[in-house]
Write a protein that holds these residues in place. Structure first.
Motif, short mmCIF file in Angstrom:
data_model
loop_
_atom_site.label_atom_id
_atom_site.label_comp_id
_atom_site.label_asym_id
_atom_site.label_seq_id
_atom_site.Cartn_x
_atom_site.Cartn_y
_atom_site.Cartn_z
N ALA A 153 0.91 -1.17 -0.21
CA ALA A 153 0.07 -0.06 -0.03
C ALA A 153 0.91 1.35 -0.01
CB ALA A 153 -0.98 0.04 1.02
N ALA A 154 1.84 1.21 0.79
CA ALA A 154 2.91 2.48 0.57
C ALA A 154 3.65 2.41 -0.60
CB ALA A 154 3.82 2.28 1.91
N SER A 155 3.81 1.68 -1.13
CA SER A 155 4.42 1.77 -2.60
C SER A 155 3.35 2.22 -3.68
CB SER A 155 4.88 0.39 -3.08
OG SER A 155 5.79 -0.08 -2.38
N ALA A 156 1.92 2.00 -3.35
CA ALA A 156 1.11 2.28 -4.13
C ALA A 156 0.98 3.82 -3.94
CB ALA A 156 -0.37 1.74 -3.97
N LEU A 157 0.89 4.31 -2.74
CA LEU A 157 0.90 5.71 -2.26
C LEU A 157 1.98 6.65 -2.93
CD1 LEU A 157 -0.25 5.30 1.52
CD2 LEU A 157 -1.74 6.46 -0.38
N LEU A 158 3.32 5.83 -3.00
CA LEU A 158 4.32 6.71 -3.52
C LEU A 158 4.20 6.80 -4.98
CD1 LEU A 158 7.05 8.09 -3.01
CD2 LEU A 158 7.92 5.75 -3.09
N ALA A 159 3.92 5.52 -5.79
CA ALA A 159 3.53 5.87 -7.04
C ALA A 159 2.61 6.76 -7.28
CB ALA A 159 3.16 4.39 -7.54
N ALA A 160 1.24 7.02 -6.71
CA ALA A 160 0.41 7.71 -6.79
C ALA A 160 0.76 9.18 -6.82
CB ALA A 160 -0.88 7.58 -6.14
N ARG A 207 11.51 13.42 -15.17
CA ARG A 207 10.83 12.16 -15.60
C ARG A 207 11.61 10.84 -15.62
NH1 ARG A 207 6.83 11.24 -20.90
NH2 ARG A 207 6.43 8.88 -20.47
N PHE A 208 12.83 11.05 -15.99
CA PHE A 208 13.57 9.93 -16.20
C PHE A 208 14.81 9.80 -15.12
CE2 PHE A 208 12.04 10.63 -20.46
CZ PHE A 208 11.34 9.50 -20.79
N VAL A 209 15.17 11.09 -14.73
CA VAL A 209 16.48 10.99 -13.74
C VAL A 209 16.03 11.18 -12.42
CG1 VAL A 209 18.34 12.14 -13.09
CG2 VAL A 209 17.87 11.95 -15.75
N HIS A 210 15.27 11.88 -12.15
CA HIS A 210 14.77 12.43 -10.68
C HIS A 210 13.85 11.31 -9.88
CE1 HIS A 210 15.29 16.93 -11.69
NE2 HIS A 210 16.35 16.16 -11.92
N PRO A 211 13.07 10.57 -10.54
CA PRO A 211 12.09 9.97 -9.74
C PRO A 211 12.81 8.64 -8.89
CG PRO A 211 11.14 10.03 -11.86
CD PRO A 211 12.72 10.81 -11.99
N PRO A 212 13.79 7.78 -9.23
CA PRO A 212 14.30 7.08 -8.43
C PRO A 212 14.97 7.52 -7.16
CG PRO A 212 15.12 6.33 -10.66
CD PRO A 212 14.30 7.93 -10.51
N ILE A 213 15.77 8.89 -7.47
CA ILE A 213 16.36 9.48 -6.33
C ILE A 213 15.28 9.84 -5.29
CG2 ILE A 213 17.70 11.36 -5.58
CD1 ILE A 213 19.01 11.35 -8.47
N GLU A 214 14.02 10.66 -6.02
CA GLU A 214 12.98 10.99 -5.21
C GLU A 214 12.36 10.03 -4.21
OE1 GLU A 214 11.66 14.88 -8.14
OE2 GLU A 214 10.77 13.08 -8.02
N ASN A 215 12.06 8.89 -4.90
CA ASN A 215 11.39 7.75 -3.99
C ASN A 215 12.17 7.22 -2.92
OD1 ASN A 215 9.35 8.29 -6.14
ND2 ASN A 215 9.72 6.39 -7.12
N ALA A 216 13.39 7.18 -3.22
CA ALA A 216 14.34 6.58 -2.42
C ALA A 216 14.42 7.75 -1.05
CB ALA A 216 15.84 6.26 -2.74
N ALA A 217 14.45 8.76 -1.47
CA ALA A 217 14.70 9.80 -0.21
C ALA A 217 13.32 9.62 0.53
CB ALA A 217 14.91 10.98 -1.03
#
Length: 430
Positions: free
Chosen positions: A169-176, A187-197
Motif C-alpha cells: 500500500a505504501a508503494s502504491a501511495l508513493l507511485a500515486a 521524468r527519467f532521472v529524478h524519480p528513483p532518487i526522489e522515491n528513495a529519499a
C-alpha cells in the motif's frame, strides 16, 4: 460524477461540502478482520483518514463511538481510500440531501461499505445494517485523471492486513504521488532518487516544508557559487536541487501533510532560477552575458504569465492542454532542461556559449508556448461561447481573404459577429 482532486493544498481543489455541517467518524467493521495497526508511508491509517476528513471540511473527527446522531460521514477503520473517492462520495450525498436515510459507498472494487453517510437522527453505526438498508452510491465512475498530477492515477481502495500488504500500500501511495507531464530530467532521472529519499523520510520528523527550505537555501548557495566564479560547484548543486525539489511534494502527498506555505515553494523556485542566471552573468562579467540572462529571465516570466492566465481562464494547465503540449513538455525550456544542457558546454569550459545556447533555447521555447497558448485559448473559447466562436469564424484569415474578394467583385462583406449589448439610457449606463 464530477472529478475531485484535493491532493493539492490550493483552496480550489478542496470541494465545498455545502450548507450541511457534518462531523466524521472512523469506525471498524466488525464483520472484517481487525484493521492493521501499523504505519503506512510513515503514519497510521487512522492519521491518514483524520487528515483527509479534516481537509474535506469535517468539523471534527472521532474514533470508535458516534459523537452525535448526525449528520456523520462514516469511514471504515483500516481503509486506505483515495481522497478523490472521499470527495466524490461526500459531494454526491450532499447534493442529493440524503434526509430520507443513510447512504453507503460501492467502492471501485465493487464491494459495498468503506464509506457511509448517516443523516441526523440515525442510530449508532452498524456496518452490516448500513449495507442492508442504505442507499448505494457507486464510486466506480470517478475519473482517474488527476489535473494536479497531470496524469491518470489509479484510485486507491485498500485494506492492509499485515506488514507485507502495508508495504504494498505504501508503494502504491508513493507511485500515486508521482506527477506526470514533466521535462525529461524530472521524468527519467529524478524519480528513483526522489522515491528513495521519500522512503527514508517517512518515519522521520522531517516535514515537506523543511525539504522546501533546504532546496531553497541550496539554490541560493548555488547562485552565490556561480556569482563568485565557482561555476562547477554551482552547476552541480543546481542539478542536485532538481530531485530535492521533487521530494517535498511526494512526501506531502504520500503522508497527507499539506501546509498553506506550500504555495510559496513555487515563488522560491522562480527566485532561485533567476538568481542562477544572474550569478552566471556576474561570473562571466560582460554586458552580453547580462543581456542574455535578462532575455532568459524575461521569457521565463512571460511564459509563466501565459500559463497562469490560461489556468485562471480554463481551469487547466497549458502544459497539459493536449497531446502536443504533453509531448513537448519533455524538451520544453525549464530550469532542469536549461542546466542539464549547460552541463555539456561546461565540460568543454564553454560557459559563454552555454549561456548563448540557453538564451536561444528560452526564446524559441517562449514562441512555441505562445503559439500553443493562442491555439488552446481559441479552442476553449469556441467550446464555451457561441459569440467567440462566431467571431473567430468570421475573422479567420481564409474568410477575410474571401470577403475581400467579394468586395472587389461587388459582393457584400461579412460582418463580424458580436454579442448583443444591453440598451443604455441617455447617460450611457445600462
Amino acid at each position: 460524477m464530477a472529478l475531485h482532486d484535493p491532493q493539492t493544498a490550493r483552496r480550489e481543489s478542496v470541494p465545498n461540502p455545502g450548507p450541511t455541517a457534518f462531523c466524521a467518524l472512523i469506525h471498524p467493521d466488525q464483520t472484517l478482520p481487525a484493521p492493521f495497526a501499523g504505519r503506512v508511508a510513515g503514519i497510521t491509517i487512522a492519521q491518514r483518514q483524520r487528515r483527509q476528513l479534516l481537509r474535506l471540511g469535517a468539523e471534527s473527527v472521532h474514533e470508535g463511538e458516534n459523537p452525535r446522531r448526525g449528520p456523520v460521514l462514516l469511514i471504515e477503520a483500516g481503509l486506505i481510500a483515495d481522497e478523490r473517492l472521499l470527495a466524490a462520495f461526500l459531494t454526491e450525498v450532499q447534493s442529493r440531501s440524503w434526509s430520507r436515510g443513510p447512504a453507503v459507498a460501492v467502492g471501485p472494487d465493487g464491494t459495498t461499505g468503506g464509506l457511509a453517510w448517516l443523516p441526523a437522527g440515525h442510530a449508532a453505526p452498524d456496518w452490516a445494517q448500513i449495507r442492508r438498508e442504505a442507499e448505494p452510491v457507486d464510486l466506480s465512475g470517478v475519473d482517474t485523471y488527476s489535473p494536479e498530477r497531470r496524469r491518470r492515477v489509479p484510485l486507491l481502495w485498500q485494506r492492509p492486513e499485515d506488514a507485507a500488504s502495508a508495504r504494498k500500500a505504501a508503494s502504491a501511495l508513493l507511485a500515486a504521488a508521482q506527477k506526470g507531464c514533466l521535462d525529461w530530467p524530472a521524468r527519467f532521472v529524478h524519480p528513483p532518487i526522489e522515491n528513495a529519499a521519500v522512503r527514508l523520510l517517512w518515519p522521520t520528523p522531517f516535514t515537506p516544508n523543511m525539504i522546501s527550505v533546504l532546496a531553497f537555501l541550496l539554490g541560493l548557495y548555488a547562485a552565490w557559487c556561480f556569482a563568485t566564479g565557482a561555476l562547477w560547484t554551482g552547476l552541480l548543486i543546481a542539478l542536485a536541487v532538481g530531485p530535492i525539489d521533487g521530494i517535498d511534494g511526494k512526501l506531502a502527498r504520500s503522508r497527507m501533510e499539506f501546509s498553506p506555505w506550500g504555495d510559496l515553494e513555487h515563488v522560491g523556485d522562480k527566485i532561485v532560477e533567476y538568481a542562477w542566471f544572474a550569478g552566471l552573468a556576474a561570473a562571466l562579467g560582460t554586458g552580453t552575458a547580462w543581456a542574455l540572462a535578462a532575455l532568459i529571465v524575461c521569457t521565463a516570466l512571460a511564459e509563466a504569465l501565459l500559463g497562469e492566465f490560461y489556468r485562471r481562464v480554463t481551469g487547466a494547465q497549458l502544459d497539459d492542454a493536449g497531446r502536443f503540449e504533453r509531448a513537448y513538455r519533455l524538451v520544453s525550456g525549464r530550469r532542469n532542461t536549461f542546466f542539464w544542457s549547460l552541463l555539456s558546454f561546461a565540460w568543454f569550459d564553454a560557459w559563454n556559449a552555454g549561456l548563448v545556447a540557453i538564451a536561444v533555447y528560452a526564446a524559441v521555447n517562449f514562441f512555441i508556448m505562445l503559439w500553443r497558448f493562442f491555439v488552446r485559448l481559441a479552442e476553449y473559447g469556441r467550446a464555451h461561447s457561441a459569440a467567440i466562436a462566431a467571431n473567430l469564424d468570421a475573422t479567420a484569415y481564409g474568410k477575410v481573404f474571401e470577403d475581400h474578394g467579394q468586395q472587389e467583385s461587388g459582393g457584400e462583406a461579412a460582418t463580424v459577429a458580436r454579442p448583443a449589448l444591453p440598451p443604455t439610457n441617455s447617460l450611457g449606463a445600462p
